[in-house]
Design a protein around this motif. Sequence first.
Motif, PDB file in Angstrom:
ATOM      1  N   SER A  67       3.622  29.255  15.186  1.00  0.00           N
ATOM      2  CA  SER A  67       3.007  28.475  14.447  1.00  0.00           C
ATOM      3  C   SER A  67       3.563  28.229  13.019  1.00  0.00           C
ATOM      4  N   THR A  68       3.267  27.236  12.243  1.00  0.00           N
ATOM      5  CA  THR A  68       3.830  26.717  11.072  1.00  0.00           C
ATOM      6  C   THR A  68       3.073  26.770   9.953  1.00  0.00           C
ATOM      7  N   ASN A  69       3.410  27.419   8.930  1.00  0.00           N
ATOM      8  CA  ASN A  69       2.389  27.384   7.693  1.00  0.00           C
ATOM      9  C   ASN A  69       2.853  26.231   7.027  1.00  0.00           C
TER      10      ASN A  69
ATOM     11  N   ALA B  54      -0.647  24.851  14.683  1.00  0.00           N
ATOM     12  CA  ALA B  54      -0.517  25.478  15.829  1.00  0.00           C
ATOM     13  C   ALA B  54       0.906  24.962  16.611  1.00  0.00           C
ATOM     14  N   PRO B  55       1.656  25.691  17.396  1.00  0.00           N
ATOM     15  CA  PRO B  55       2.704  25.207  17.849  1.00  0.00           C
ATOM     16  C   PRO B  55       2.602  24.297  19.145  1.00  0.00           C
ATOM     17  N   ASN B  56       3.538  23.267  19.075  1.00  0.00           N
ATOM     18  CA  ASN B  56       3.421  22.366  20.073  1.00  0.00           C
ATOM     19  C   ASN B  56       3.851  22.467  21.399  1.00  0.00           C
ATOM     20  N   HIS B  57       4.762  23.527  21.317  1.00  0.00           N
ATOM     21  CA  HIS B  57       5.253  24.027  22.761  1.00  0.00           C
ATOM     22  C   HIS B  57       5.368  25.563  22.629  1.00  0.00           C
ATOM     23  N   ARG B  58       5.674  26.001  23.806  1.00  0.00           N
ATOM     24  CA  ARG B  58       5.462  27.568  24.071  1.00  0.00           C
ATOM     25  C   ARG B  58       6.560  28.358  23.367  1.00  0.00           C
ATOM     26  N   HIS B  59       7.696  27.535  23.247  1.00  0.00           N
ATOM     27  CA  HIS B  59       9.026  28.536  22.464  1.00  0.00           C
ATOM     28  C   HIS B  59       8.652  28.311  20.838  1.00  0.00           C
ATOM     29  N   GLU B  60       7.941  27.723  20.465  1.00  0.00           N
ATOM     30  CA  GLU B  60       7.756  27.482  19.006  1.00  0.00           C
ATOM     31  C   GLU B  60       6.721  28.430  18.522  1.00  0.00           C
TER      32      GLU B  60
ATOM     33  N   PHE C 254       1.081  12.951  12.256  1.00  0.00           N
ATOM     34  CA  PHE C 254       1.902  13.880  13.135  1.00  0.00           C
ATOM     35  C   PHE C 254       1.056  15.018  13.564  1.00  0.00           C
ATOM     36  N   THR C 255       1.159  15.639  14.755  1.00  0.00           N
ATOM     37  CA  THR C 255       0.601  16.532  15.263  1.00  0.00           C
ATOM     38  C   THR C 255       1.283  17.682  15.624  1.00  0.00           C
ATOM     39  N   ASP C 256       2.631  17.650  15.387  1.00  0.00           N
ATOM     40  CA  ASP C 256       3.552  18.923  15.138  1.00  0.00           C
ATOM     41  C   ASP C 256       4.596  18.847  14.160  1.00  0.00           C
ATOM     42  N   ALA C 257       4.987  20.000  13.633  1.00  0.00           N
ATOM     43  CA  ALA C 257       5.811  20.119  12.478  1.00  0.00           C
ATOM     44  C   ALA C 257       7.205  19.583  12.776  1.00  0.00           C
ATOM     45  N   GLN C 258       7.755  19.651  14.045  1.00  0.00           N
ATOM     46  CA  GLN C 258       9.142  19.017  14.258  1.00  0.00           C
ATOM     47  C   GLN C 258       9.058  17.495  14.142  1.00  0.00           C
ATOM     48  N   SER C 259       8.199  16.886  14.862  1.00  0.00           N
ATOM     49  CA  SER C 259       8.462  15.513  14.559  1.00  0.00           C
ATOM     50  C   SER C 259       8.128  15.060  13.241  1.00  0.00           C
TER      51      SER C 259
ATOM     52  N   MET D 108       0.787  -1.169  -0.154  1.00  0.00           N
ATOM     53  CA  MET D 108       0.011  -0.115   0.107  1.00  0.00           C
ATOM     54  C   MET D 108       0.990   1.082   0.158  1.00  0.00           C
ATOM     55  N   PRO D 109       0.422   2.230  -0.718  1.00  0.00           N
ATOM     56  CA  PRO D 109       1.280   3.402  -0.672  1.00  0.00           C
ATOM     57  C   PRO D 109       1.228   4.278   0.702  1.00  0.00           C
ATOM     58  N   ARG D 110       2.292   4.771   0.943  1.00  0.00           N
ATOM     59  CA  ARG D 110       2.695   5.392   2.492  1.00  0.00           C
ATOM     60  C   ARG D 110       2.254   6.682   2.500  1.00  0.00           C
ATOM     61  N   VAL D 111       1.316   7.354   3.287  1.00  0.00           N
ATOM     62  CA  VAL D 111       0.717   8.720   3.523  1.00  0.00           C
ATOM     63  C   VAL D 111       1.161   9.197   4.885  1.00  0.00           C
ATOM     64  N   ALA D 112       1.771  10.352   4.841  1.00  0.00           N
ATOM     65  CA  ALA D 112       1.880  11.061   6.321  1.00  0.00           C
ATOM     66  C   ALA D 112       1.033  12.149   6.325  1.00  0.00           C
ATOM     67  N   VAL D 113       0.570  12.543   7.540  1.00  0.00           N
ATOM     68  CA  VAL D 113      -0.403  13.524   7.587  1.00  0.00           C
ATOM     69  C   VAL D 113      -0.052  14.472   8.765  1.00  0.00           C
ATOM     70  N   LEU D 114       0.085  15.689   8.486  1.00  0.00           N
ATOM     71  CA  LEU D 114       0.697  16.524   9.308  1.00  0.00           C
ATOM     72  C   LEU D 114      -0.454  17.720   9.759  1.00  0.00           C
ATOM     73  N   ASP D 115      -1.087  17.389  10.861  1.00  0.00           N
ATOM     74  CA  ASP D 115      -2.129  18.283  11.233  1.00  0.00           C
ATOM     75  C   ASP D 115      -2.279  18.412  12.635  1.00  0.00           C
ATOM     76  N   ASP D 116      -2.271  19.574  13.334  1.00  0.00           N
ATOM     77  CA  ASP D 116      -2.325  19.654  14.871  1.00  0.00           C
ATOM     78  C   ASP D 116      -3.854  19.129  15.595  1.00  0.00           C
ATOM     79  N   ASP D 117      -4.826  19.211  14.607  1.00  0.00           N
ATOM     80  CA  ASP D 117      -6.117  18.575  15.106  1.00  0.00           C
ATOM     81  C   ASP D 117      -6.047  17.101  15.095  1.00  0.00           C
ATOM     82  N   GLU D 118      -5.958  16.580  16.225  1.00  0.00           N
ATOM     83  CA  GLU D 118      -5.873  15.098  16.314  1.00  0.00           C
ATOM     84  C   GLU D 118      -7.128  14.382  16.089  1.00  0.00           C
TER      85      GLU D 118
END
Length: 133
Positions: free
Chosen positions: A65-67, A57-63, A33-38, A4-14
């Motif tokens: 938001s990511t576009n 949205a940022p995952n930690h206070r020091h991050e 994935f729910t955060d850009a860094q991971s 099967m094709p592999r798909v990665a999803v990046l969205d902060d909405d679980e």
Amino acid sequence: MNVMPRVAVLDDDEGWCFAIKRFFRANFEVTTFTDAQSFLNATLESYDLVIIDFTIAPNHRHETSTNGIEVIHQLKTQLKHPPLTMLTSAFISRGDVAINGTLSAHADAVMPKDCGLDEILQTAQNLLASRAS
């Protein structure tokens, strides 16, 4: 054995990640994935397609938001064989043709979340079929 094709999803909405994972599981192997860094730390060249939310949205206070467009640009410039990219957003709708045109200059496809999972699945399948041909 058919892989099967592999798909990665990046969205902060679980909830959205869970919905895509369940809806796509018959056709794709999905990792969320729910955060850009991971997401960026993952071996992204091993995926056939990535689905990235426009605003993460940022995952930690020091991050900050990511576009999603920035993430897609980073993938396309840093990876030798980047996966196909689909940008999703709850902030655009089907009628936002001008916005879709601007965003699609960066992504292989742009999908408003309100179009529904059926249409997003169909677009993902069409993208993958176009790369295979």
